[in-house]
Each structure stands twice: as C-alpha cells, then as structure tokens.
Scaffold this active site. Structure first.
Site, PDB file in Angstrom:
ATOM      1  N   CYS A 287      45.039  51.512  33.266  1.00 58.78           N
ATOM      2  CA  CYS A 287      46.184  51.648  32.283  1.00 58.78           C
ATOM      3  C   CYS A 287      46.719  52.710  31.301  1.00 58.78           C
ATOM      4  O   CYS A 287      47.809  53.210  31.589  1.00 58.78           O
ATOM      5  CB  CYS A 287      45.872  50.566  31.087  1.00 58.78           C
ATOM      6  SG  CYS A 287      45.392  49.011  31.789  1.00 58.78           S
TER       7      CYS A 287
HETATM    8  N1  LIG Z   1      42.159  46.223  34.400  1.00 57.28           N
HETATM    9  C1  LIG Z   1      42.375  46.270  33.172  1.00 57.28           C
HETATM   10  O1  LIG Z   1      41.692  46.600  32.465  1.00 57.28           O
HETATM   11  C2  LIG Z   1      43.877  46.147  32.885  1.00 57.28           C
HETATM   12  C3  LIG Z   1      44.372  45.681  31.639  1.00 57.28           C
HETATM   13  C4  LIG Z   1      45.784  45.241  31.375  1.00 57.28           C
HETATM   14  C5  LIG Z   1      46.339  45.200  32.167  1.00 57.28           C
HETATM   15  N2  LIG Z   1      46.113  45.569  33.522  1.00 57.28           N
HETATM   16  C6  LIG Z   1      47.138  45.282  34.645  1.00 57.28           C
HETATM   17  O2  LIG Z   1      46.825  43.960  35.445  1.00 57.28           O
HETATM   18  C7  LIG Z   1      47.374  44.463  36.659  1.00 57.28           C
HETATM   19  C8  LIG Z   1      46.032  44.110  37.447  1.00 57.28           C
HETATM   20  O3  LIG Z   1      45.222  44.886  37.243  1.00 57.28           O
HETATM   21  P1  LIG Z   1      43.445  44.960  37.831  1.00 57.28           P
HETATM   22  O4  LIG Z   1      42.739  45.944  36.917  1.00 57.28           O
HETATM   23  O5  LIG Z   1      43.294  43.405  37.776  1.00 57.28           O
HETATM   24  O6  LIG Z   1      43.861  45.144  39.228  1.00 57.28           O
HETATM   25  P2  LIG Z   1      42.450  44.942  40.658  1.00 57.28           P
HETATM   26  O7  LIG Z   1      42.592  46.163  41.550  1.00 57.28           O
HETATM   27  O8  LIG Z   1      41.190  44.995  39.740  1.00 57.28           O
HETATM   28  O9  LIG Z   1      42.895  43.776  41.075  1.00 57.28           O
HETATM   29  C9  LIG Z   1      44.020  43.147  41.569  1.00 57.28           C
HETATM   30  C10 LIG Z   1      43.942  42.455  43.033  1.00 57.28           C
HETATM   31  O10 LIG Z   1      45.130  42.309  43.437  1.00 57.28           O
HETATM   32  C11 LIG Z   1      44.888  42.069  44.829  1.00 57.28           C
HETATM   33  N3  LIG Z   1      46.167  42.110  45.481  1.00 57.28           N
HETATM   34  C12 LIG Z   1      46.879  43.373  45.735  1.00 57.28           C
HETATM   35  N4  LIG Z   1      48.190  43.175  46.216  1.00 57.28           N
HETATM   36  C13 LIG Z   1      48.302  41.670  46.551  1.00 57.28           C
HETATM   37  C14 LIG Z   1      49.153  40.859  46.844  1.00 57.28           C
HETATM   38  N5  LIG Z   1      50.297  41.134  47.277  1.00 57.28           N
HETATM   39  N6  LIG Z   1      48.802  39.455  47.050  1.00 57.28           N
HETATM   40  C15 LIG Z   1      47.576  38.868  46.480  1.00 57.28           C
HETATM   41  N7  LIG Z   1      46.530  39.874  46.052  1.00 57.28           N
HETATM   42  C16 LIG Z   1      46.787  41.240  45.979  1.00 57.28           C
HETATM   43  C17 LIG Z   1      44.000  43.025  45.219  1.00 57.28           C
HETATM   44  O11 LIG Z   1      43.232  42.861  46.426  1.00 57.28           O
HETATM   45  C18 LIG Z   1      42.861  43.168  43.933  1.00 57.28           C
HETATM   46  O12 LIG Z   1      41.745  42.269  44.010  1.00 57.28           O
HETATM   47  C19 LIG Z   1      47.908  45.727  36.764  1.00 57.28           C
HETATM   48  O13 LIG Z   1      49.099  45.675  36.621  1.00 57.28           O
HETATM   49  C20 LIG Z   1      47.153  46.393  35.647  1.00 57.28           C
HETATM   50  O14 LIG Z   1      47.837  47.661  34.995  1.00 57.28           O
HETATM   51  C21 LIG Z   1      44.975  45.919  33.745  1.00 57.28           C
END
Ligand SMILES: NC(=O)c1ccc[n+]([C@@H]2O[C@H](COP(=O)([O-])OP(=O)(O)OC[C@H]3O[C@@H](n4cnc5c(N)ncnc54)[C@H](O)[C@@H]3O)[C@@H](O)[C@H]2O)c1
Length: 447
Positions: A287
């Site tokens: 982030c």
């Molecule tokens: N990790 C954090 O602490 C956090 C906090 C707040 C916001 N976010 C935001 O949330 C979003 C997700 O982050 P995350 O950390 O969960 O990511 P992550 O990489 O842990 O998980 C994302 C998942 O999406 C899957 N994926 C990718 N493309 C896909 C598709 N087209 N269809 C289905 N699945 C698909 C991936 O295989 C993965 O399992 C991002 O925008 C991030 O900036 C993350």
C-alpha cells in the site's frame, strides 16, 4: 458513528433493488469475492461469519484448493476459523467465473500494482470487471475494494458494466469501498475497522451499506465513489508523507549527533497536535509505497504536480541506500570493507510479525549490499526462503548466523527475536527500528 451528512442514501422500494436488499437483510444473499488474498480472504470469512454464503474467485488454483480444504494462507485468518465455514458450505472457492452469475453481490479485491514506469496497472481490475460484465444480470451489486485513483469506479468500471445494457441504480448497483486492513494488527481487523462506502447513486449507496453492515461494525457512506477512492489515498499519502518527514528528521539527527528515537518519544508526550511516526529502512508492503503514486498519476493527467507525494517518495526510497552507507561506515570504522564482509539481515518481511515481503526495503538492502560485494544472508522466522533476482536465499539458523556475521542489520523488528541475546553474541549491530531500545552496548548503532 453516524452517516456522513454529505451522503444521500435511498433504499430501493421496489423491483430488483428491493429484492436484493431483502435478500441481504435476510442473509440469504450470496456474495462473490474476486481475489482471495490479504484483503479478499479475511473479507470472505467475515461475510460468511455474518451468515451470508460466499463464493471466492481466484485465478490461483493452489489458493482455491487450499481454501476448499479449510487451510488459510493469510496469517490474519486462522484455519480454525476458516475450516468450519468451509465444512458448513458457507465459504467455497473456485476458478470457475461462470459462478459469478449466482452471486447477488460481487466484491473485487484484486491487486493494483504500479507498472515499470510507476503508472497504475489496472489490468487485473479490468479483467475482473470484464468477467462480471460478461454475466451481469439485473439485481446484482458490484463493489470495488482494490485501492485505485479517484475516478476509477465511474470512468473504468461503470462503462464496462453498463455496456451490458443495464442501468446503474435501477437494475444493477455499483460502489467503491476501500479496504483498510492492517495485516498483523492485533486490535483492528475487518470487522471493527470502520468501512467507507461511496455509491454511484443513492440507491447503490443504500444497498452497499446494507451489505457491509452485516459484516462490519461501522459503515460510513460518503457522497460518491470518487470521494471514497480519495479517502483511501489520503490515508496512505498521510502515512507516506509523515514517514518521509520522520526519515528526514532521522538523517538530520544523525548529523546533529542527536538520538532521533529519544526526540520522537519525548515529542509524543505532547497530548495534542503531535502524532508519532517512526523512521525506518524504507517503505514496504502493497500500500504505502504504491498508492500515493496512483494519486499523483491521476493529478498529472489534470496538469497538477503532487509535490508532497513526489518528495516523500524520493526521501523514503533513498532509505535503503542510507542503511547500506551506514553499514559501510560502521565497517570502515573497524578497518573493514563492505566487500567480503558477512552481513546478516534480520527480518525480511516488510513489517513486524507478517510473512509478506512485497516491496520490502530488506530486498533493496540485500541487493545493494550484494552489489557492493558483501556476503549477505538473512534470517526471518516468517520467510523460510526468498527468491531474489533469480536466485534463492534460505533463512539461516539465527544464532550461528548472528555469531558468524561481521555486522547484523535489524531491518524488521519481529517480536520473537531476543534482542538482548543477539546484541550479546553479535560483533556489530545496526538497528534500523529501535528494536534494541534499553540495551546499552557500544556494539549497537542506530538509524
Ligand atoms: N494487503 C493489504 O494490507 C491491503 C490493505 C488495503 C488495501 N489493499 C488493496 O487491496 C487490493 C488487493 O490486495 P491484496 O493484498 O489482497 O492482494 P493479494 O495479492 O494478496 O491478493 C490478490 C489476489 O487476487 C488474485 N487475482 C489477480 N487477478 C485476478 C483476477 N483477474 N481474477 C481473480 N483473482 C485474481 C491473485 O491471484 C491473488 O490471490 C489491492 O488493491 C491493494 O492495494 C491491500
């Protein structure tokens, strides 16, 4: 907390909207979550715990299988919590996107990284949206949770969904709700962290609020998806800028011969008008190092230069280099060169007590030290092995590696480390996190 005065909500009184609302309220609705990572998995568990049926979608077949066995790969979700939900059929995972048609509400939680030129890469959001659009039916709610620039929901998602010929706010519903999860935080989780929502229309806002109210204690509507998108970027830019400020203060204190940690602790005694931030080896995680650039990119398209964001990015991204300079100076004091010295990095994850290494400054520190000829190794109880520029490093056994190193660099202050013992047995320690506070030893150097 009460609803924002700027948000107008209008619960649909008839038609598919009213049916959707009553299914959500009766908890008979099916929720689809796309992207089962750090955001999507905890959210799925929270919806299922609230009594809704959840179908999780991911492209990664290994995650889907693991989830269907009730085995969690996200440390904030205990398998003991997931397994009963899977066994009772409340949560299931799939790679079959045809099942999106069954879902009453669909929440997009896919990654939003930066491309090589630091421009937003929304390809995964687009893919997920297209998968929904291909099956969109009347009475569905779509919510984007992935962090993105203001305008994404309206400019990128809405046209793709409307291309199906359905009308937003009448036949389908669309909102943005930023995820605020803080992995590893023992106090705040998906349930007790207030949730912001911005609906495309007052009806969209009412339906989205109703959904999140099942799973989250406090839901705060704002006037539009764009406002909700901006809320998230304000939060993360606030952190990035304040961390940059305190990183620069650390550099100043070094020159002044003042202990920056003492200064911050003392300043934090002020009961108003000050909030402590702490310096460190650089930003990490999905982030803070990334999201502000979504905002500056958007502003560039409007001929505005986001100066604070650029400057903070510059200061923060120089911290790994600064850490390496400090290692070099410390070795130099002992008539050693970086080249050939054994440097042990403690903590590779981007923050304490998590296993996530995305954007971790430790990776840059390892690379930089290696390029200067150091013999680098690492220990991290959460990261048994690490792939770095095509080669794999293994986490070393802690105490033998500490004894063997010319210098130990504490990059991530995992709570399981016994710092007293580490300091006692190390030859030299550079502590970038003040993990050794209270340990008086000439062997310890601090950021
Ligand atoms: N990790 C954090 O602490 C956090 C906090 C707040 C916001 N976010 C935001 O949330 C979003 C997700 O982050 P995350 O950390 O969960 O990511 P992550 O990489 O842990 O998980 C994302 C998942 O999406 C899957 N994926 C990718 N493309 C896909 C598709 N087209 N269809 C289905 N699945 C698909 C991936 O295989 C993965 O399992 C991002 O925008 C991030 O900036 C993350």
């Amino acid at each position: 907390m009460s609803d924002s005065p700027t948000a107008t909500l209008e619960a649909p009184q008839s038609g598919v909207g009213a049916e959707l609302l009553s299914r959500i309220e009766a908890r008979t609705a099916c929720v689809g979550t796309i992207g089962l990572g750090y955001v999507g998995l905890p959210l799925s568990v929270e919806f299922a715990t609230a009594g809704l049926s959840v179908i999780g979608f991911d492209l990664a077949a290994d995650k889907v299988s693991s989830l269907n066995r009730g085995e969690s790969y996200v440390s904030d979700v205990a398998s003991s919590r997931l397994k009963p939900l899977v066994d009772s059929g409340k949560v299931k995972a799939t790679t079959d996107f045809a099942l999106l048609a069954k879902c009453d509400a669909i929440v997009i939680c896919v990654p939003t990284p930066l491309g090589k030129t630091k421009d937003p890469d929304l390809s995964m959001v687009v893919d997920a949206t297209d998968a929904i659009a291909a099956r969109l039916r009347p009475g569905q709610l779509v919510v984007l949770e992935s962090t993105t620039y203001p305008g994404t929901t309206e400019e990128l998602i809405l046209p793709r969904l409307e291309a199906r010929g359905l009308r937003v706010g009448e036949e389908f519903f669309l909102a943005f709700s930023p995820e605020r999860v803080d992995p590893g935080n023992p106090r705040f989780n998906t349930r007790n962290t207030p949730k912001i929502i911005g609906g495309m229309t007052p009806r969209c806002a009412a339906v989205a609020r109703s959904l999140y109210r099942r799973a989250v204690d406090t839901v705060i509507p704002v006037s539009s998806p764009q406002a909700a998108e901006m809320v998230k970027l304000l939060e993360n830019t606030f952190r990035s800028v304040n961390i940059a400020l305190v990183n620069e203060v650390a550099l100043m204190c070094d020159r002044l011969g003042v202990d920056v940690w003492e200064v911050i602790d003392a300043a934090a005694s002020k009961p108003f008008g000050f909030m402590p931030f702490y310096p460190g080896p650089g930003l990490g995680g999905h982030c803070i190092p990334i999201d502000p650039f979504y905002l500056s990119w958007k502003l560039k398209t409007l001929n505005y230069r986001a100066r604070f964001i650029e400057l903070a990015g510059e200061v923060n991204s120089e911290m790994p280099e600064y850490v390496c300079d400090r290692v070099a100076d410390a070795l130099n004091e002992r008539e050693r060169s970086v080249k050939g010295s054994r440097v042990l990095v403690l903590g590779i994850a981007y923050k304490r007590d998590v296993e996530d290494v995305r954007e971790s400054p430790a990776l840059d520190i390892l690379r930089l030290l290696e390029s200067r000829g150091a013999r680098v190794s690492y220990n991290d109880p959460f990261v048994p092995s690490l792939s770095l520029d095509g080669h794999t490093l293994q986490s070393q056994e802690l105490m033998p590696a500490v004894r063997d190193a010319d210098v130990v660099v504490i990059v991530t202050d995992h709570s399981g480390y016994r710092y007293e013992q580490i300091v006692e047995e190390a030859q030299l320690v550079l502590d970038t996190r003040n993990a050794t506070r209270g340990i008086a030893s000439p062997k310890v150097l601090k950021l």
